[in-house]
Design a protein around this motif. Structure first.
Motif, PDB file in Angstrom:
ATOM      1  N   LEU A  28       0.822  -1.207   0.000  1.00 21.90           N
ATOM      2  CA  LEU A  28       0.000   0.000   0.000  1.00 21.90           C
ATOM      3  C   LEU A  28       0.855   1.256   0.000  1.00 21.90           C
ATOM      4  O   LEU A  28       0.553   2.234  -0.697  1.00 21.90           O
ATOM      5  CB  LEU A  28      -0.929   0.000   1.224  1.00 21.90           C
ATOM      6  CG  LEU A  28      -2.083  -1.004   1.185  1.00 21.90           C
ATOM      7  CD1 LEU A  28      -2.782  -1.065   2.531  1.00 21.90           C
ATOM      8  CD2 LEU A  28      -3.077  -0.629   0.091  1.00 21.90           C
ATOM      9  N   HIS A  31       2.424   1.686  -3.577  1.00 22.81           N
ATOM     10  CA  HIS A  31       1.550   1.916  -4.725  1.00 22.81           C
ATOM     11  C   HIS A  31       0.398   2.867  -4.431  1.00 22.81           C
ATOM     12  O   HIS A  31      -0.403   3.147  -5.327  1.00 22.81           O
ATOM     13  CB  HIS A  31       0.970   0.584  -5.206  1.00 22.81           C
ATOM     14  CG  HIS A  31       2.015  -0.358  -5.708  1.00 22.81           C
ATOM     15  ND1 HIS A  31       2.470  -0.350  -6.998  1.00 22.81           N
ATOM     16  CD2 HIS A  31       2.711  -1.334  -5.067  1.00 22.81           C
ATOM     17  CE1 HIS A  31       3.395  -1.283  -7.153  1.00 22.81           C
ATOM     18  NE2 HIS A  31       3.565  -1.897  -5.992  1.00 22.81           N
ATOM     19  N   GLY A  32       0.329   3.384  -3.240  1.00 26.71           N
ATOM     20  CA  GLY A  32      -0.791   4.258  -2.911  1.00 26.71           C
ATOM     21  C   GLY A  32      -0.399   5.694  -2.651  1.00 26.71           C
ATOM     22  O   GLY A  32      -1.087   6.402  -1.905  1.00 26.71           O
ATOM     23  N   GLN A  35      -3.001   8.427  -3.270  1.00 25.86           N
ATOM     24  CA  GLN A  35      -4.236   8.376  -2.496  1.00 25.86           C
ATOM     25  C   GLN A  35      -4.206   9.425  -1.377  1.00 25.86           C
ATOM     26  O   GLN A  35      -3.167   9.708  -0.784  1.00 25.86           O
ATOM     27  CB  GLN A  35      -4.422   6.978  -1.878  1.00 25.86           C
ATOM     28  CG  GLN A  35      -4.526   5.856  -2.909  1.00 25.86           C
ATOM     29  CD  GLN A  35      -5.838   5.908  -3.647  1.00 25.86           C
ATOM     30  OE1 GLN A  35      -6.805   6.480  -3.152  1.00 25.86           O
ATOM     31  NE2 GLN A  35      -5.877   5.331  -4.839  1.00 25.86           N
ATOM     32  N   HIS A  41      -9.426   3.192   5.554  1.00 21.55           N
ATOM     33  CA  HIS A  41      -8.869   1.893   5.192  1.00 21.55           C
ATOM     34  C   HIS A  41      -9.765   0.840   5.811  1.00 21.55           C
ATOM     35  O   HIS A  41      -9.914   0.767   7.043  1.00 21.55           O
ATOM     36  CB  HIS A  41      -7.445   1.707   5.704  1.00 21.55           C
ATOM     37  CG  HIS A  41      -6.938   0.308   5.437  1.00 21.55           C
ATOM     38  ND1 HIS A  41      -6.417  -0.083   4.233  1.00 21.55           N
ATOM     39  CD2 HIS A  41      -6.953  -0.827   6.225  1.00 21.55           C
ATOM     40  CE1 HIS A  41      -6.096  -1.363   4.266  1.00 21.55           C
ATOM     41  NE2 HIS A  41      -6.415  -1.840   5.471  1.00 21.55           N
ATOM     42  N   ALA A 108     -10.004   4.762   0.766  1.00 20.21           N
ATOM     43  CA  ALA A 108      -8.713   4.873   0.070  1.00 20.21           C
ATOM     44  C   ALA A 108      -8.102   3.506  -0.219  1.00 20.21           C
ATOM     45  O   ALA A 108      -7.442   3.325  -1.244  1.00 20.21           O
ATOM     46  CB  ALA A 108      -7.737   5.706   0.897  1.00 20.21           C
ATOM     47  N   SER A 109      -8.318   2.543   0.693  1.00 20.82           N
ATOM     48  CA  SER A 109      -7.704   1.226   0.499  1.00 20.82           C
ATOM     49  C   SER A 109      -8.468   0.179   1.288  1.00 20.82           C
ATOM     50  O   SER A 109      -9.185   0.492   2.249  1.00 20.82           O
ATOM     51  CB  SER A 109      -6.231   1.240   0.927  1.00 20.82           C
ATOM     52  OG  SER A 109      -6.086   1.739   2.252  1.00 20.82           O
ATOM     53  N   ALA A 138     -10.294   2.700  -4.999  1.00 19.05           N
ATOM     54  CA  ALA A 138      -9.445   2.221  -3.909  1.00 19.05           C
ATOM     55  C   ALA A 138      -8.555   1.071  -4.368  1.00 19.05           C
ATOM     56  O   ALA A 138      -8.913   0.290  -5.259  1.00 19.05           O
ATOM     57  CB  ALA A 138     -10.306   1.764  -2.740  1.00 19.05           C
ATOM     58  N   LEU A 139      -7.396   0.961  -3.729  1.00 18.80           N
ATOM     59  CA  LEU A 139      -6.513  -0.179  -3.926  1.00 18.80           C
ATOM     60  C   LEU A 139      -6.929  -1.300  -2.982  1.00 18.80           C
ATOM     61  O   LEU A 139      -7.394  -1.047  -1.859  1.00 18.80           O
ATOM     62  CB  LEU A 139      -5.066   0.211  -3.653  1.00 18.80           C
ATOM     63  CG  LEU A 139      -4.424   1.181  -4.653  1.00 18.80           C
ATOM     64  CD1 LEU A 139      -3.103   1.696  -4.104  1.00 18.80           C
ATOM     65  CD2 LEU A 139      -4.204   0.495  -5.988  1.00 18.80           C
TER      66      LEU A 139
END
Length: 686
Positions: A28, A31-32, A35, A41, A108-109, A138-139
């Motif tokens: 996260l 790669h985030g 965000q 989360h 966000a994730s 979101a991831l």
């Protein structure tokens, strides 16, 4: 996600470096970066939420835990985090419950760690998560244990399967995932993996009992199984898959086997060409059209073919009958050395077996048919039929390129596959071989792209060490030899050949090598007889491939010095008496010759007696027999002198019916005539 407090404690896993939580957070963070830290989360199936503190500190997001068990949620609330009871069932209800928790906030994730394997319908939850992630951009990080970890596989191969209270084979798991199924399930749900940070443990929680021969890392069995597994599957040591995904379209990924045995042609014929020998390529293709068994496909690999020749290669395909064109594919390969088209061709092959034809080989009409007979005799082995060799040269015929035979058809290669002989050098031209599909496609045994020569020998030995070889003495093809024209022997330097040879032997040295049935007695007698080289001279000759007369003489002397070269034949008084009576006159008659042969390190009495058991049965001393009859019969005197090869190379000696070894001792050595080692490794008639 149990409601039993004692069971819930089993799943209270802490956050530590190298854990699933740590890997998920690292993904996260990596790669985030785009965000907003203000978003939520969601940790679905959070357990005790041990990643809550590290995540809020590192990413600055508001942590929300969701789970069906009470103890973990109570712990989160006590630590000041938002937590909700959540039941995961079908897609629509799960999606609605997730939206109710989120409210109007931005997600966000999302993490979904080690949960899917506990659910009856895990894919439904994945689809709900993917829909929520798509709405918020979101991831999503998903993890699951790897049921195909090597420890589980090795145990199962020997009939053992151990469920445990947690771990790879947690007794509460209802679905088990390997990498293929896990990735397919994500894609089918609309979650596209963009990166992986899997948890790797060479020794897993299933590595018990510690003294199991397949698990103990010091055993030959474990070492061999590990070699095969690592080439077949890069996730052999993966303990848990941890993948970060972005929402996307639901792909039609297949999560189960639809067709157990798909329809395949019996044989895929892989042909490499550079378009420089179109007249022989057309001849090779023509031979394929005349096969008595037409259950095959053709994959023609044009490797670095010049533009002006491409159309001519295409024309060679177009000139074939319609039924051959339909089962033929032409693939252009622009990169790599001579192994690249082989890997491409084998990758594209659909056949149960895969054969290699050079663009100048001649497969006879029953080439495919004989391979099929061998496959029925020993399914899954390398198939090997006999090959004859012929010297040829290019000529011009009425303004067009043609071919002329420069010599007779020679059976230069043994009709039976001998593993020991092949360890030294290749005696099997590719045209006589068909490899089982599984070696490449299931075990991952590929052609070594670092090799610029001997790639076929290397591949044969690595596959033969796993599948074995079944041979047929029936001659089914002609391997053309180009003494004067350009070939791999002229296009690559001697040093390059030696480097490739050393690389192949190094790989074989680094591997556990399985011996076929019947080899133990051959090795035992060979070592006892003293004709298997084990000294530095032999190793140097093996690594370098140097077959100079001096090198062979040095190896012969080393053998005699190390083991002795004499074998006494006196099993009883009667045979001893017969031997003496028959030998006295012969010894007197051939005394001078016997003295010369005996002094020569090239005569090894123990080896001679083993290779020619009729000498032992006759009760004759091997030295007496060789000088009286064996030399003129063309028998090899020892492992470092090939009598037949010497006679073929020296027609004057053959015409005069001279003993080849005596001729070499008296004249050939001074003349600089070449010698080669014997090709015999088994007794006559064995």
């Amino acid at each position: 996600m149990s409601s039993n407090p004692d069971e819930e404690k089993l799943y209270d896993f802490g956050f530590y470096v190298g854990s699933v939580y740590d890997h998920a957070l690292n993904l996260l963070a990596a790669h985030g970066t785009d965000q907003s830290p203000q978003g939520l989360h969601l940790d679905i199936g959070c357990g005790f939420g041990r990643m809550a503190e590290p995540l809020t500190q590192r990413l600055g997001r508001a942590y929300v835990g969701l789970d069906g068990a009470g103890a973990g949620l109570a712990s989160l609330r006590e630590r000041g985090f938002e937590a909700h009871n959540m039941i995961l069932d079908d897609e629509e209800r799960t999606f609605a419950r997730l939206n109710a928790v989120v409210g109007g906030r931005r997600v966000a994730s999302i993490t979904f760690l080690d949960v899917i394997e506990h659910l009856v319908d895990g894919p439904a939850t994945l689809r709900a998560i993917a829909r929520l992630a798509a709405e918020h951009g979101a991831l999503v990080v998903v993890s699951t244990p790897n049921v195909a970890h090597a420890d589980i596989g090795f145990k199962l191969a020997f009939g053992r399967w151990d469920y445990t209270d947690h771990g790879l084979l947690d007794r509460t798991h209802v679905h088990l995932y390997d990498e293929r199924l896990f990735t397919a399930s994500l894609k089918q749900a609309g979650l596209i993996p963009i990166a992986a940070l899997d948890v790797v443990r060479v020794v897993s929680d299933q590595a018990f009992p510690a003294d199991h021969p397949a698990l103990a890392t010091g055993t030959l069995l474990n070492e061999r199984l590990s070699e095969l597994r690592q080439s077949a599957d890069p996730w052999a040591a993966t303990f848990e898959f941890v993948r970060i995904c972005v929402p996307g379209p639901r792909l039609n990924a297949i999560t189960y086997v639809v067709e157990r045995e798909p329809a395949r042609p019996f044989l895929s014929v892989v042909i490499r060409t550079q378009g420089k020998r179109l007249h022989t390529l057309s001849e090779t293709l023509l031979c394929l059209t005349g096969q008595t068994d037409d259950d095959f496909e053709v994959i023609l690999l044009g490797h670095r073919v010049q533009l002006e020749l491409r159309r001519k290669v295409e024309r060679a395909i177009e000139d074939m009958p319609e039924w051959m064109r339909q089962r033929s594919r032409l693939i252009w390969v622009e990169t790599g050395n001579r192994t690249e088209p082989l890997n491409v061709g084998f990758e594209q092959a659909r056949g149960r077996y895969i054969a290699i034809l050079d663009d100048d080989d001649i497969p006879m009409a029953h080439w495919v048919e004989e391979f099929r007979k061998l496959a029925e005799l020993a399914p899954g082995r390398v198939l090997r039929s006999a090959v004859v060799r012929q010297d040829v040269d290019n000529v011009e015929v009425e303004g067009s390129p043609g071919l002329r035979a420069e010599g007779p058809l020679e059976q230069a290669y043994p009709s039976e596959f001998d593993l020991l002989r092949h360890l030294y050098e290749n005696h099997s031209p590719p045209v006589g071989l068909a490899f089982p599909r599984g070696a490449f496609h299931d075990l991952g045994i590929r052609f070594d792209d670092a090799l610029t020569t001997v790639e076929d020998w290397d591949y044969l030995m690595r596959v033969a060490a796993v599948t074995g070889v079944v041979s047929n003495p029936e001659i089914t093809s002609v391997y053309r030899w180009w003494p004067r024209a350009a070939s791999s022997r002229t296009l690559h330097s001697q040093e390059e050949w030696l480097q490739n040879r050393r690389r192949v032997l190094k790989k074989l040295d680094d591997s556990i090598f399985l011996l076929p049935k019947g080899m133990a007695s051959t090795l035992a007698v060979g070592v006892a007889g003293g004709f298997f080289e084990t000294g530095p001279e032999a190793k140097e000759a093996l690594e370098t491939g140097v077959e100079s007369n001096d090198a062979l003489l040095a190896a012969a002397k080393a053998d005699i010095a190390r083991y002795g070269g004499r074998r006494r034949l006196a099993p009883g008084p009667i045979r001893f008496a017969i031997s003496c009576l028959r030998g006295v006159a012969l010894r007197l008659r051939y005394r001078r010759k016997m003295k010369k042969v005996a002094k020569s390190a090239f005569f090894n009495s123990a080896w001679y007696a083993y290779i020619y058991p009729d000498v032992v049965k006759a009760g004759l001393d091997p030295l007496v027999h060789y000088v009286a009859w064996g030399g003129r019969e063309g028998r090899d005197p020892g492992p470092y002198f090939d009598a037949q090869a010497y006679l073929q190379a020296n027609r004057d000696v053959a015409a005069a019916r001279l003993d080849p070894l005596l001729h070499y001792i008296e004249m050939g050595c001074k003349d600089g005539r070449a010698i080669t080692r014997s090709k015999r490794t088994r007794p006559d008639g064995a």
